[in-house]
Design a protein around this motif. Structure first.
Motif, PDB file in Angstrom:
ATOM      1  N   THR A 334     -45.178  59.337 -32.392  1.00  0.00           N
ATOM      2  CA  THR A 334     -44.440  58.162 -32.852  1.00  0.00           C
ATOM      3  C   THR A 334     -43.596  58.444 -34.088  1.00  0.00           C
ATOM      4  O   THR A 334     -42.959  57.548 -34.614  1.00  0.00           O
ATOM      5  N   ASP A 335     -43.593  59.672 -34.580  1.00  0.00           N
ATOM      6  CA  ASP A 335     -42.809  59.995 -35.773  1.00  0.00           C
ATOM      7  C   ASP A 335     -41.338  60.090 -35.381  1.00  0.00           C
ATOM      8  O   ASP A 335     -40.894  61.070 -34.781  1.00  0.00           O
ATOM      9  N   ARG A 408     -44.172  54.209 -43.107  1.00  0.00           N
ATOM     10  CA  ARG A 408     -43.802  53.129 -42.179  1.00  0.00           C
ATOM     11  C   ARG A 408     -42.475  53.425 -41.498  1.00  0.00           C
ATOM     12  O   ARG A 408     -42.339  53.257 -40.283  1.00  0.00           O
ATOM     13  N   ARG A 411     -42.521  55.752 -38.654  1.00  0.00           N
ATOM     14  CA  ARG A 411     -43.068  55.207 -37.406  1.00  0.00           C
ATOM     15  C   ARG A 411     -42.179  54.113 -36.829  1.00  0.00           C
ATOM     16  O   ARG A 411     -42.573  53.412 -35.893  1.00  0.00           O
ATOM     17  N   VAL A 422     -50.952  52.241 -39.941  1.00  0.00           N
ATOM     18  CA  VAL A 422     -50.359  53.490 -40.435  1.00  0.00           C
ATOM     19  C   VAL A 422     -50.498  53.673 -41.938  1.00  0.00           C
ATOM     20  O   VAL A 422     -50.417  54.807 -42.435  1.00  0.00           O
TER      21      VAL A 422
END
Length: 505
Positions: A334-335, A408, A411, A422
């Protein structure tokens, strides 16, 4: 003796770079430095009016392209900040960049010599303004602003120099003749840092909060504050660094862009996140950047066209290392930073290498693209602030808020909205935060010239790099001598009072 800015004086030797003969042609950068004729910079003897002083300050800004990368000139800070690290590697050997890659540097490496010359040419330009502007009719505010700008630039040049070479010659005045340069030997790191701090303290007090219009891109109070915070952090003056950075880390002068890719978009330069950048503009003036093709692997015509919109030959100077890709993979799919940090065009074999997308543009020629080199930005500031607080007192809510904003966004989440999934929790320990900050700085700031200097600053370079070499099957191992780069042998031959760093001949 008259020295003409229009003619770059080339050649090796400390005398050449410390004297005014080292001052060469300056040119405008973007619209923030507009000259009636950008090819004409006055001689030192003609610094008698406000326009000539303004043009001299412009010459100092122009030097930043040499420090961060100029086509036909020095390759820039990435050869020190990225190639020696686990982020990147170089394929080319013709320019001896491979010596940075495998720590086989010799003191006659032309890239070392070129960067040394560029550093002291920049410093000499700054010293000239500081020497001459006092005798020119200017308002006190204007004079001090010019002083603040060139003292910021001088501090930046010395900060890079002291991190690259350690003890370096410290020159803070105009030198009227070549002979005046010979007494300058290397000065202790602490003495150089004291001058850097003094320069930035003055700049912070005399630069405007913002630069707008045709001045956009010039140094600001926030740029001086941020650089001073980084200088203090590098010296392990943690509480002082935290105190210096806190107002900007918790204030609204700068802000993260909503999306990571927008930080680097050429149609969004000097955005809310950019604190200071070395500026470039493509066109016909020779002011464009070369990073787009310098960093591209040797892709086919179709592959390069798919990335750049036109076919160009990749120079393979600074290629994404698979170890960086593995770090992104380990951090989670998800990065969103991964999509901007590297790409492999369709049909390209992984053996050709991955390409950083941070410098993608459609150049007008192979070395004429629009991309600026970002020197300082808000994400860097937030992570520095969190590090300074953590090392000074351990984590607190402000430090965790700073790093959580960066996490944040990585992501794809709103940066100002807490997210328990997170965010690092309030129970985060100092060691956990220290480890996470090392990772976040690597992933967030990759290919921006920070990684090697970060590892050295945190005393992690030897451990991290030797583990990297073991992991990748390399026989290379580094030790304490590899943490600094060699003094150019040409300088020692010209000025025998200069000494060499340990481990180099």
């Amino acid at each position: 003796m008259t020295f003409d800015f229009k003619n770059i004086v080339s050649g090796a030797g400390l005398a050449a770079i410390l004297g005014l003969g080292a001052l060469g042609t300056s040119s405008c950068q973007k619209e923030f430095i507009e000259l009636n004729d950008p090819t004409r910079i006055p001689t030192a003897d003609s610094y008698t009016d406000s326009l000539s002083i303004f043009n001299g300050v412009t010459a100092a800004y122009s030097s930043l392209q040499d420090l961060y990368g100029r086509a036909g000139g020095p390759r820039g800070i990435f050869i020190f900040g990225e190639i020696p690290s686990d982020n990147s590697y170089t394929v080319t050997s013709g320019e001896r960049l491979n010596e940075f890659n495998d720590f086989s540097l010799f003191s006659d490496n032309p890239n070392i010599q070129s960067y040394w010359l560029s550093t002291y040419r920049c410093i000499a330009r700054c010293n000239l303004i500081l020497s001459r502007a006092g005798g020119v009719k200017l308002t006190d505010a204007t004079r001090n602003r010019y002083y603040g700008e060139v003292r910021f630039i001088r501090a930046l040049a010395y900060f890079n120099a002291v991190r690259i070479w350690g003890d370096v010659p410290l020159v803070t005045q105009e030198l009227p003749s070549i002979q005046d340069a010979y007494p300058f030997g290397r000065r202790p790191v602490a003495e150089v840092y004291k001058q850097i701090e003094d320069d930035l303290d003055f700049a912070e007090k005399n630069l405007p909060v913002a630069q707008t219009g045709t001045n956009l891109g010039r140094a600001t109070k926030g740029a001086a504050t941020t650089l001073l915070g980084k200088v203090l952090l590098t010296q392990k003056k943690y509480q002082a660094a935290a105190d210096k950075l806190q107002p900007l880390a918790t204030g609204s002068t700068y802000a993260l862009q909503a999306t990571y890719a927008n930080v680097f978009a050429t149609n969004n330069e000097m955005n809310s996140e950019i604190i200071f950048a070395a500026r470039y503009t493509k066109g016909t003036l020779g002011l464009g950047s070369a990073f787009t093709t310098w960093f591209m692997p040797a892709y086919t015509t179709a592959q390069s066209t798919s990335l750049l919109g036109a076919s160009f030959t990749g120079q393979q100077f600074n290629t994404v290392d698979p170890d960086l890709i593995a770090a992104f993979t380990a951090s989670g799919t998800t990065d969103v930073r991964a999509a901007t940090s590297y790409v492999l065009p369709a049909g390209a074999a992984t053996t050709l290498g991955y390409y950083t997308k941070k410098y993608i543009d459609t150049p007008t020629s192979a070395t004429d693209a629009e991309n600026d080199w970002i020197v300082l930005r808000h994400a860097d500031l937030l992570l520095m602030y969190a590090e300074a607080v953590n090392e000074a007192t351990g984590p607190n809510s402000l430090a965790l808020t700073a790093v959580n904003q960066v996490i944040r966004r990585s992501r794809g989440l709103p940066v100002a909205t807490a997210n328990a999934t997170v965010d690092l929790p309030a129970s985060t320990t100092a060691e956990t935060l220290r480890t996470r900050l090392e990772l976040e700085r690597r992933l967030e700031l990759n290919f921006e010239g920070h990684r090697w200097f970060d590892l050295v600053r945190t005393n992690r370079a030897i451990t991290v790099m030797n583990a990297f070499f073991t992991r990748t099957g390399s026989s290379v191992r580094i030790d304490q001598n590899d943490l600094l780069f060699p003094i150019p042998v040409q300088e020692i031959q010209t000025n025998p009072i200069l000494t060499q760093n340990p481990g180099y001949n």
